[in-house]
Design an enzyme around this catalytic site. Structure first.
Site, mmCIF file in Angstrom:
data_model
loop_
_atom_site.group_PDB
_atom_site.id
_atom_site.type_symbol
_atom_site.label_atom_id
_atom_site.label_comp_id
_atom_site.label_asym_id
_atom_site.label_seq_id
_atom_site.Cartn_x
_atom_site.Cartn_y
_atom_site.Cartn_z
ATOM 1 C CE LYS A 199 -12.188 19.852 63.427
ATOM 2 N NZ LYS A 199 -10.865 20.375 63.183
ATOM 3 C CG ASP A 251 -4.236 24.059 59.563
ATOM 4 O OD1 ASP A 251 -3.465 24.959 59.159
ATOM 5 O OD2 ASP A 251 -5.204 24.284 60.299
#
Lengths: 306, 204
Positions: free
Chosen positions: A71, A160
């Protein structure tokens, strides 16, 4: 990019120069068989898995053939980058069977990158499309609560937790992926990309996804592990009952229902009363009205199992 | 010498099997082709970019000069884009009325206040595809309405009408995206000038 003979050169994607470079190399390799494969650290980038506004996830391979998901988080700012690095390194220290392994962390001219174990599996979001009993869901998701406990003891908060960020891989083991590595600055837009490539976008000052974000997160207050426990309770509720606990026609309306503590009625007879009670307490608007920590929460949930 | 050759010469050489000629064309046209797809597809555009070059390679058209080649590349890319939409959105794709924002999930509405380039891109995605394409060719590639008409194989008058209509809708889309009042005012009074500035800033 932009070499002398490049008469029509320019920035294909001004927000993400690395992605522009990688795309060009990929198309060049397909057409002419060879190209300089872009690298991130020691990893050769082989494909893009997903893309969002602040970052992109790539599939990459090491010289020994090991594959990872990398990422790349762009535009976090200097302090944001330092925080991302710190958090990724702390996560790397965690060795938990229900947390995706962080393999490598680094930075380059375009931002910070985190190489993670490539989990092949299905998200809880995808699994929710098929019917399953409440006991199956509690058994499957309580290990995620254990994983969050380890995260919190390390001084971190995921920020999250949601069905898209839990992947069930080989052997039915659920893994928590995509830590909230991109924290939005107030007033700016931010996006996180799940490891599996769905762009998950949101705006505003708080990271978190409408429907799953805790009231304190939405209000921009300090968050702790109880925010993750709240989001896990939302995820479990949705998995078991097929609907979100907070209803509304818009993201704002759903958020207001959560802030006001207005939990919708679950369909009758889908789960025992003790479980509904425990989930409701996990969904309380005030953090102090919830369980002390995620370990206590999943402890109570496990007691409801037959 | 690929560096001196014209585009049609390079294309002929590539078709005859000279890969270095193909690479020279790739170098010249990659930026233009990737820009064309950048604001129009939500998936990885690698396939579409590759297919555009392959389409040029496999085609049989003989092209006069560089300008003709440029039009040819756009024609191939535009057809591929339409096929892409048709295949992916067979149920709801009407090429005349569909906009990218209708068809694409994703970060189309996401931008920070003050991000004028993001605003322009998002607004462009909100207008029907044929109008988006003419405006992007006009703004990004500095094409005249006559050139755009040739590429899209439409009458010149049609393209002029389309450009006018595209500007109207773009202005409305910008206002609808809750832009800052200053930007709304500037786009209402001098849309082309604003777009040119945004484009220049983005190109660095």
């Amino acid at each position: 990019m932009g070499s002398d003979g490049d008469t029509h050169g320019g920035k294909a994607s001004p927000h993400d120069p690395f992605e522009a470079q990688r795309l060009r190399a990929e198309v060049h390799a397909r057409l002419f068989g060879s190209a300089d494969v872009p690298t991130i650290g020691a990893w050769r980038v082989i494909a893009r898995i997903g893309k969002g506004a602040t970052g992109t996830v790539y599939r990459a391979v090491a010289s020994d053939g090991r594959e990872v998901a990398i990422k790349v988080v762009l535009g976090a700012g200097t302090s944001g980058q330092a925080r991302l690095r710190r958090e990724a390194r702390a996560l790397r220290e965690l060795d938990h069977p229900n947390i995706v392994d962080i393999v490598d962390v680094g930075e380059f001219e375009h931002g910070v990158w985190v190489a993670m174990e490539l989990v092949v599996g299905e998200t809880v979001r995808a699994m929710m499309a098929r019917p399953a009993t409440w006991t199956a869901w509690i058994e499957r998701l309580c290990p995620i609560g254990d994983a969050l406990g380890a995260v919190h003891r390390a001084g971190l908060v995921h920020r999250d937790v949601k069905p898209d960020n839990i992947v069930v891989g080989e052997g039915g083991v659920a893994k928590l992926v995509d830590f909230g590595l991109a924290k939005a600055e107030p007033g700016s837009a931010a996006a996180l990309v799940s490891q599996l490539g769905e762009p998950l976008t949101r705006t505003g000052a708080s990271v978190g996804t409408p429907g799953y974000a805790s009231p304190e997160q939405m209000l921009g207050k300090p968050v702790d592990g109880r925010t993750d426990a709240f989001a896990l309770a939302v995820t479990m509720w949705e998995a078991i009952f097929g609907v979100l606990p907070f209803r509304g026609a818009t993201a704002d309306a759903i958020g207001l229902a959560a802030i006001g503590g207005r939990v919708s009625m679950p369909p009758a007879d889908r789960a025992p009363r003790e479980l509904v009670h425990a989930l409701r307490r996990g969904l309380a608007a005030e953090p102090d009205a919830r369980y002390t920590d995620v370990d206590a929460f999943v402890g109570i949930l496990r007691q409801t199992l037959p | 010498m690929p560096g001196m050759a014209t585009d049609p010469e390079l294309l002929d050489a590539w078709r005859a099997g000279d890969a270095s000629a193909g690479e020279a064309l790739f170098k010249r046209y990659y930026g233009l082709v990737s820009r064309f797809f950048a604001n129009k597809v939500s998936t990885d555009p690698a396939d579409l970019i590759q297919d555009t070059f392959m389409g040029c390679l496999r085609g049989r058209e003989r092209l006069r000069d560089d300008a003709a080649f440029r039009k040819y590349v756009f024609g191939v890319a535009y057809n591929l884009l339409r096929e892409h939409y048709r295949a992916r959105h067979a149920d709801k794709f009407d090429p005349q009325t569909s906009s990218c924002a209708d068809l694409l999930p994703g970060p189309g509405t996401m931008m920070a206040k003050g991000d004028e380039q993001g605003l322009l891109l998002a607004a462009l995605r909100r207008i029907p595809l044929p109008l988006q394409v003419v405006l992007e060719l006009f703004y990004w590639e500095d094409m005249t309405s006559a050139t755009i008409a040739e590429i899209l194989d439409e009458p010149h008058g049609t393209i002029r009408t389309r450009l006018r209509r595209a500007r109207e809708l773009l202005g409305k889309a910008i206002a609808g995206l809750d832009a800052e009042p200053g930007v709304v005012h500037r786009t209402a009074t001098d849309l082309d000038g604003w777009a040119a500035q945004v484009r220049a800033a983005a190109a660095g």
